[in-house]
Scaffold this motif. Structure first.
Motif, mmCIF file in Angstrom:
data_model
loop_
_atom_site.group_PDB
_atom_site.id
_atom_site.type_symbol
_atom_site.label_atom_id
_atom_site.label_comp_id
_atom_site.label_asym_id
_atom_site.label_seq_id
_atom_site.Cartn_x
_atom_site.Cartn_y
_atom_site.Cartn_z
ATOM 1 N N ILE A 51 -30.062 -28.690 -47.859
ATOM 2 C CA ILE A 51 -30.428 -27.715 -46.837
ATOM 3 C C ILE A 51 -31.944 -27.655 -46.624
ATOM 4 N N TYR A 52 -32.709 -27.789 -47.718
ATOM 5 C CA TYR A 52 -34.160 -27.641 -47.543
ATOM 6 C C TYR A 52 -34.712 -28.743 -46.633
ATOM 7 N N ARG A 94 -38.095 -14.379 -45.477
ATOM 8 C CA ARG A 94 -36.845 -13.637 -45.383
ATOM 9 C C ARG A 94 -36.247 -13.715 -43.978
ATOM 10 N N ALA A 147 -34.773 -17.064 -43.551
ATOM 11 C CA ALA A 147 -33.549 -17.155 -44.343
ATOM 12 C C ALA A 147 -32.399 -16.485 -43.602
ATOM 13 N N LEU A 148 -32.708 -15.320 -43.027
ATOM 14 C CA LEU A 148 -31.679 -14.566 -42.323
ATOM 15 C C LEU A 148 -31.229 -15.310 -41.063
ATOM 16 N N LEU A 185 -31.357 -18.435 -40.436
ATOM 17 C CA LEU A 185 -30.662 -19.688 -40.719
ATOM 18 C C LEU A 185 -29.484 -19.498 -41.678
ATOM 19 N N THR A 186 -29.258 -18.246 -42.137
ATOM 20 C CA THR A 186 -28.229 -17.936 -43.134
ATOM 21 C C THR A 186 -28.354 -18.846 -44.350
ATOM 22 N N VAL A 187 -29.527 -18.855 -44.921
ATOM 23 C CA VAL A 187 -29.705 -19.597 -46.163
ATOM 24 C C VAL A 187 -30.424 -18.717 -47.174
ATOM 25 N N ASN A 188 -30.425 -19.219 -48.381
ATOM 26 C CA ASN A 188 -31.069 -18.598 -49.502
ATOM 27 C C ASN A 188 -32.595 -18.574 -49.330
ATOM 28 N N ASN A 212 -34.759 -18.873 -51.635
ATOM 29 C CA ASN A 212 -35.283 -19.980 -52.460
ATOM 30 C C ASN A 212 -35.379 -21.275 -51.662
ATOM 31 N N ARG A 222 -38.610 -23.544 -50.756
ATOM 32 C CA ARG A 222 -38.737 -24.947 -51.154
ATOM 33 C C ARG A 222 -39.175 -25.797 -49.959
#
Lengths: 276, 124, 235
Positions: free
Chosen positions: B9-10, B36, B39-40, B42-45, B47, B51
């Motif tokens: 994903i990164y 954040r 992340a929101l 893209l619906t990813v973590n 972390n 990265r």
């Protein structure tokens, strides 16, 4: 970690909800009975004190009858709460919501028993206060005041001792009730979870009955042993009557401690919270 | 945005941000959305976003202002190179796909010219 | 990095039936980890053992040095089905329970989460739909400041919008150092979120891999997960 006090307060709050409910139902029932009594009764209410009969104010009489009704219904209400609080205890013992609280199982169990007991006393206090308050207007009647004045109460040190002893005994016996109910529930639950076959309702029921009979039988024997051992041991050198009394209290104390220890062991090692 | 689940994903987040920059949605010196928020979006973590941003930082595409966040580099030459490499990627894919259809490299230019001409005619 | 959770040689039987055998698992701090396995594979049991509500297991659990059940309970936040409350309990009463009982419960954070999830504090538990109830449970679980969050099948039987809300709340409210373990029997909906994947099968933890390592081999998480059950479909 959650402190014992926090847990205790929270459990007390939770359980006192049923106390208030029962108390309200009891008060309502007493009110209904009193009204029925007044409607079906005829003539002015009269009080009989020795040879004197005196008419009293209707409201005062009504309240007095209500107090009597509260007293009578309190036997039923107390019994109902006795049962409800026992069931509630066992529900909490197996509730995941409660068991997830970060406290040791020892604190958990003691708080559960303690709050059941204290809420029970709370119900008693509510009833007593209600009865006393509704009787107070009676004091406006001169004859009543006179009667109370004549009834002189003298309590000697011995009487106080006996009262204190009885109180302790009542507390220990009351506590024993909750401890034994938990023992029955926790022991049978441990065995049901251990034996193969698991969760069929009939099977569970049969095991519960067997375990309950077995435990009552064992308890019978254990009590005989505890009591006969302690019966020979008399730490209180007063007179023979006092010894008996003190020993009985001590016997119940030891009995309570032993049962509680077994309950804690079962809760800590075997009895899981229900899955939800 | 939808991610392919069979590529880390990164890497896909890096690709996504490269694309945003190349398409001009993020311009030189512009602050990129917070970790954040990305992340929101893209619906990813969190972390994973971190990265990706770290990698882009070390490549120089992004730079970090302490306490303010990440910004697109003002090095226009680097940005042009990045854009060029994205274009090259697209072209490489295009060439590969055409080869699968049996169009040889020498025929590519004429094929493309014909297509563009037809396309132009239709629009007139 | 330091291990946040260590599960060592854990075995568990109930009614003389084997549920878990020799489970070993280590989780680092700050991760989002999926606990994947079929229904009945023992995911819930493993979480209950970690949380200290399942008893009579063999082996050892360590959460940041805490091994005793009561201490562990203080360090983790487990999604609870709220069965300890009657159906007539209002949301605000449930919150009051949590706020007094758990020292690490943050009411302001709950309020943010509650607004994000669009939950009305005056509503009774009986009025909540499955999705709303699940959202409430997640909001309560995240309002505690724990090291480890155990989410037991948070997406079971709820609609896409509620799912999206829950996933977003994980992204938004997750503390940097906290680790989240999410059990599910279906991975698609959360795969983009994951750092690591743990597969539970045959009464034990069969594999534990980083999500990017799986993707590096050009396999999707779903394909990877399904490969463990591939032989069974052939039969």
């Amino acid at each position: 970690m959650t402190s014992f006090n926090t847990l205790f307060n929270r459990m007390f709050q939770e359980k006192s909800k049923s106390v208030y409910l029962i108390f309200l139902i009891q008060a309502f029932a007493s009110l209904c009975f009193t009204i029925i009594g007044f409607v079906s009764g005829n003539g002015t209410p009269e009080f009989v004190n020795g040879k004197d009969t005196s008419s009293v104010n209707v409201i005062v009489a009504f309240l007095a009858v209500f107090a009597v009704m509260m007293l009578i219904t309190s036997f039923i209400a107390d019994f109902v709460y006795w049962i409800i609080s026992s069931i509630k205890n066992e529900k909490i013992n197996r509730s995941q919501t409660w068991r997830l609280i970060p406290v040791t199982d020892t604190k958990f169990l003691l708080s559960n028993f303690g709050t059941a007991f204290l809420t029970y006393i709370w119900l008693g206090i509510l009833e007593a206060v209600t009865i006393i308050v509704t009787l107070l207007p009676m004091l406006s009647d001169q004859d009543v005041r006179k009667a109370i004045g004549q009834a002189s109460i003298h309590l000697s040190a011995r009487d106080w001792q006996t009262m204190l002893g009885s109180l302790l005994l009542i507390i220990f016996i009351g506590y024993a009730w909750y401890a034994i109910v938990s023992l029955l529930n926790l022991a049978s639950r441990s065995i049901i979870d251990f034996l193969p076959g698991g969760s069929s309702k009939v099977w569970t029921f049969i095991i519960r009955v067997i375990v309950i009979i077995a435990i009552i039988w064992i308890l019978g024997h254990a009590v005989t042993i505890i009591f006969s051992v302690l019966g020979k041991f008399s730490p209180f050198m007063v007179n023979s009557q006092d010894i008996n009394y003190a020993t009985t209290i001590l016997q119940f104390l030891v009995f309570d401690v032993v049962i509680t220890l077994i309950d804690i062991l079962l809760l800590n090692k075997f009895v899981e919270a229900k899955q939800n | 945005m939808e991610f392919k689940d069979n590529i880390p994903i990164y890497l896909q987040i890096e690709q996504y941000l490269y694309r945003q920059i190349a398409l001009g949605k993020l311009t030189a010196g512009e602050k990129i959305p917070s970790v954040r928020k990305l992340a929101l979006e893209l619906t990813v973590n969190v972390n994973t976003v971190q990265r990706a941003l770290q990698q882009m930082n070390s490549q120089g595409i992004l730079y970090t202002k302490r306490g303010e966040g990440n910004f697109v580099t003002e090095d226009t030459q680097l940005l042009a190179e990045t854009k060029q490499s994205l274009i090259n990627n697209e072209l490489e894919q295009f060439v590969q796909n055409m080869e699968r259809f049996g169009i040889k490299k020498v025929e590519l230019v004429s094929t493309l010219e014909n297509y563009l001409k037809d396309e132009g005619d239709q629009h007139e | 990095m330091n291990d946040l959770l260590t599960v060592k040689d854990v075995s568990y039987k109930k009614n003389q039936k084997l549920v878990l055998q020799n489970v070993n698992l280590k989780l680092n701090s700050g991760k989002i980890v999926a606990l994947l396995g079929e229904n009945g594979a023992g995911k819930t049991t493993l979480m209950r053992i970690i949380a200290g509500v399942a008893k009579n297991y063999k082996g050892e659990i360590n959460i940041e040095g805490a091994t005793k059940e009561a201490e562990r309970k203080a360090k983790l936040s487990f999604t609870d089905g709220l069965t300890g409350f009657s159906d007539s309990t209002k949301i605000k009463e449930v919150v009051k329970f949590y706020a007094t009982i758990f020292e690490d419960f943050d009411e302001n954070e709950f309020d943010e989460l509650r607004q994000f999830m669009k939950l009305d504090p005056e509503m009774k538990l009986s009025q909540l739909s499955r999705g709303m109830r699940e959202k409430l449970i997640i909001a309560l679980t995240f309002s505690r400041k724990a090291d480890l969050y155990l989410l037991d099948e948070p997406f079971g039987g709820i609609d896409a919008m509620a799912r999206k809300k829950i996933i977003n709340s994980i992204i938004l409210w997750k503390d940097e150092k906290a680790t989240i373990l999410i059990s599910d029997h279906f991975v698609n909906e959360i795969s983009s979120l994951l750092d690591e994947v743990v597969i539970v099968k045959d009464h034990t933890v069969l594999e534990h891999k980083s999500a990017d390592d799986i993707r590096q081999t050009h396999k999707s998480i779903e394909e990877y997960y399904e490969s463990f059950y591939a032989d069974e479909d052939d039969e």
